[in-house]
Motif scaffolding. Structure first.
Motif, PDB file in Angstrom:
ATOM      1  N   VAL A 148     -12.955  14.727 -56.233  1.00 40.99           N
ATOM      2  CA  VAL A 148     -12.869  14.238 -54.941  1.00 40.99           C
ATOM      3  C   VAL A 148     -12.329  13.071 -54.680  1.00 40.99           C
ATOM      4  O   VAL A 148     -12.235  12.134 -55.804  1.00 40.99           O
ATOM      5  N   GLY A 149     -11.867  12.523 -53.720  1.00 38.03           N
ATOM      6  CA  GLY A 149     -11.144  11.340 -53.229  1.00 38.03           C
ATOM      7  C   GLY A 149      -9.780  11.433 -53.197  1.00 38.03           C
ATOM      8  O   GLY A 149      -8.932  12.194 -53.522  1.00 38.03           O
ATOM      9  N   GLY A 157      -7.764  11.850 -50.806  1.00 41.30           N
ATOM     10  CA  GLY A 157      -7.453  13.244 -50.158  1.00 41.30           C
ATOM     11  C   GLY A 157      -7.936  14.617 -50.564  1.00 41.30           C
ATOM     12  O   GLY A 157      -7.975  15.457 -49.990  1.00 41.30           O
ATOM     13  N   LEU A 158      -8.544  14.520 -51.688  1.00 39.73           N
ATOM     14  CA  LEU A 158      -9.323  15.655 -52.189  1.00 39.73           C
ATOM     15  C   LEU A 158     -10.720  15.816 -51.671  1.00 39.73           C
ATOM     16  O   LEU A 158     -11.387  14.646 -51.554  1.00 39.73           O
ATOM     17  N   ASP A 159     -11.124  16.884 -51.168  1.00 43.69           N
ATOM     18  CA  ASP A 159     -12.632  16.903 -50.558  1.00 43.69           C
ATOM     19  C   ASP A 159     -13.453  17.953 -51.081  1.00 43.69           C
ATOM     20  O   ASP A 159     -13.186  18.635 -51.754  1.00 43.69           O
ATOM     21  N   TYR A 160     -14.645  17.753 -50.469  1.00 40.38           N
ATOM     22  CA  TYR A 160     -15.667  19.032 -50.837  1.00 40.38           C
ATOM     23  C   TYR A 160     -16.338  18.887 -49.406  1.00 40.38           C
ATOM     24  O   TYR A 160     -16.842  18.150 -48.634  1.00 40.38           O
ATOM     25  N   ALA A 161     -16.082  20.301 -48.741  1.00 43.93           N
ATOM     26  CA  ALA A 161     -16.531  20.557 -47.262  1.00 43.93           C
ATOM     27  C   ALA A 161     -16.066  19.559 -46.380  1.00 43.93           C
ATOM     28  O   ALA A 161     -16.707  18.860 -45.354  1.00 43.93           O
ATOM     29  N   GLU A 162     -14.761  18.873 -46.498  1.00 47.29           N
ATOM     30  CA  GLU A 162     -13.850  18.085 -45.319  1.00 47.29           C
ATOM     31  C   GLU A 162     -14.714  16.404 -45.730  1.00 47.29           C
ATOM     32  O   GLU A 162     -14.207  15.605 -45.226  1.00 47.29           O
ATOM     33  N   SER A 163     -15.555  16.323 -46.625  1.00 49.34           N
ATOM     34  CA  SER A 163     -15.919  15.095 -47.089  1.00 49.34           C
ATOM     35  C   SER A 163     -15.282  14.442 -48.257  1.00 49.34           C
ATOM     36  O   SER A 163     -14.775  15.183 -49.094  1.00 49.34           O
ATOM     37  N   TYR A 164     -15.258  13.066 -48.336  1.00 48.74           N
ATOM     38  CA  TYR A 164     -14.797  12.527 -49.511  1.00 48.74           C
ATOM     39  C   TYR A 164     -13.296  12.149 -49.548  1.00 48.74           C
ATOM     40  O   TYR A 164     -12.871  11.376 -50.549  1.00 48.74           O
ATOM     41  N   ARG A 165     -12.615  12.660 -48.707  1.00 49.61           N
ATOM     42  CA  ARG A 165     -11.192  12.625 -48.547  1.00 49.61           C
ATOM     43  C   ARG A 165     -10.752  10.981 -48.530  1.00 49.61           C
ATOM     44  O   ARG A 165      -9.776  10.581 -49.142  1.00 49.61           O
ATOM     45  N   ASN A 166     -11.507  10.247 -47.779  1.00 50.40           N
ATOM     46  CA  ASN A 166     -11.227   8.852 -47.750  1.00 50.40           C
ATOM     47  C   ASN A 166     -11.643   7.783 -48.857  1.00 50.40           C
ATOM     48  O   ASN A 166     -11.616   6.660 -48.752  1.00 50.40           O
ATOM     49  N   LEU A 167     -12.192   8.508 -50.058  1.00 47.97           N
ATOM     50  CA  LEU A 167     -12.713   7.728 -51.144  1.00 47.97           C
ATOM     51  C   LEU A 167     -11.447   6.985 -51.736  1.00 47.97           C
ATOM     52  O   LEU A 167     -10.401   7.767 -51.731  1.00 47.97           O
ATOM     53  N   ARG A 168     -11.579   5.755 -52.171  1.00 49.34           N
ATOM     54  CA  ARG A 168     -10.363   5.326 -52.380  1.00 49.34           C
ATOM     55  C   ARG A 168      -9.729   5.461 -54.017  1.00 49.34           C
ATOM     56  O   ARG A 168      -8.935   5.139 -54.455  1.00 49.34           O
ATOM     57  N   VAL A 174     -10.404   8.375 -57.394  1.00 49.67           N
ATOM     58  CA  VAL A 174     -10.668   9.929 -57.733  1.00 49.67           C
ATOM     59  C   VAL A 174     -11.975  10.178 -58.612  1.00 49.67           C
ATOM     60  O   VAL A 174     -11.995   9.362 -59.706  1.00 49.67           O
ATOM     61  N   ALA A 175     -12.995  10.874 -58.387  1.00 50.69           N
ATOM     62  CA  ALA A 175     -14.154  10.964 -59.138  1.00 50.69           C
ATOM     63  C   ALA A 175     -14.698  12.415 -59.222  1.00 50.69           C
ATOM     64  O   ALA A 175     -14.436  13.309 -58.318  1.00 50.69           O
ATOM     65  N   VAL A 176     -15.340  12.782 -60.205  1.00 44.77           N
ATOM     66  CA  VAL A 176     -15.897  13.721 -60.491  1.00 44.77           C
ATOM     67  C   VAL A 176     -17.411  13.753 -59.446  1.00 44.77           C
ATOM     68  O   VAL A 176     -18.086  13.299 -59.568  1.00 44.77           O
ATOM     69  N   LEU A 177     -17.270  14.881 -58.649  1.00 45.98           N
ATOM     70  CA  LEU A 177     -18.469  15.221 -57.831  1.00 45.98           C
ATOM     71  C   LEU A 177     -19.733  15.697 -58.495  1.00 45.98           C
ATOM     72  O   LEU A 177     -19.635  16.849 -59.273  1.00 45.98           O
ATOM     73  N   ALA A 178     -20.813  15.073 -58.361  1.00 43.79           N
ATOM     74  CA  ALA A 178     -22.057  15.569 -58.981  1.00 43.79           C
ATOM     75  C   ALA A 178     -22.254  16.902 -58.549  1.00 43.79           C
ATOM     76  O   ALA A 178     -22.295  17.266 -57.426  1.00 43.79           O
ATOM     77  N   PRO A 179     -22.686  17.845 -59.466  1.00 42.16           N
ATOM     78  CA  PRO A 179     -23.032  19.099 -59.163  1.00 42.16           C
ATOM     79  C   PRO A 179     -24.437  19.265 -58.244  1.00 42.16           C
ATOM     80  O   PRO A 179     -24.334  20.204 -57.206  1.00 42.16           O
ATOM     81  N   HIS A 180     -25.433  18.245 -58.006  1.00 43.30           N
ATOM     82  CA  HIS A 180     -26.424  18.346 -57.126  1.00 43.30           C
ATOM     83  C   HIS A 180     -25.613  18.312 -55.537  1.00 43.30           C
ATOM     84  O   HIS A 180     -26.624  18.753 -54.612  1.00 43.30           O
TER      85      HIS A 180
END
Length: 183
Positions: A158-159, A161-172, A174-180
């Motif tokens: 995510v980050g 521009g990349l999202d999960y359920a439309e969140s995290y796009r504005n993260l400055r 790029v990171a791996v989203l935690a499975p939880h």
């Protein structure tokens, strides 16, 4: 939003804001050299490419045109339906134009391969691809990409521009989203 603002939602930081901006500047210099004396049409693929497109366009030291397209190969779930639908088409006639598709990430390559063929069929003089990220291990088809920022592992990222359920796009970064977060 900064990486530290959502640290508990992330497992690994792959790219910082500074690394991304340095790479976009490097890609912009290559694009300027390759398109010298021409005015390319940058086609951003919504929604993920918004950040890449904005930063690349501002970094370029040349005249460009910009347009946007939204395509989807997903149905209601998370698996590809195998059918690509145009959700928002271009407003620009591609006849005789040098087109540069701007993408945030290349996963399987299936949708991008379809998009490349679609834009070429519209009479463009040339169609090339610029992608900030590519997951080589996720590729199902080979797509010729002229400008690549970074190859990354086949993780849920995510980050920028990349999202999960439309969140995290504005993260400055790029990171791996935690499975939880998504399980």
């Amino acid at each position: 939003m900064r990486l530290d603002d959502v640290r508990d939602d992330l497992t690994d930081v792959l790219l910082t804001e500074e690394q991304i901006h340095d790479k976009i500047a490097e890609l912009a210099r290559r694009i300027e050299a390759d398109y010298a004396g021409r005015k390319p049409l940058l086609v951003g693929v919504l929604k993920g490419a918004v950040m890449v497109m904005a930063d690349l366009a501002r970094e370029l030291r040349m005249h460009i045109d910009m347009d946007w397209m939204a395509v989807s190969s997903y149905g209601a779930g998370t698996k590809s339906s195998g059918v690509v639908r145009i959700l928002k088409d271009l407003d620009t006639d591609l006849s005789g134009r040098d087109v540069l598709i701007v993408e945030d990430i290349i996963d399987s390559g299936l949708t991008l391969s379809w998009l490349l063929g679609n834009l070429q069929s519209r009479g463009a003089a040339s169609v090339k691809i610029c992608a900030l990220l590519r997951k080589p291990d996720a590729a199902k088809v080979e797509v010729d990409v002229e400008y690549i920022g970074f190859d990354i592992p086949n993780d849920f990222v995510v980050g920028y521009g990349l999202d999960y359920a439309e969140s995290y796009r504005n993260l400055r970064g790029v990171a791996v989203l935690a499975p939880h977060v998504y399980e």
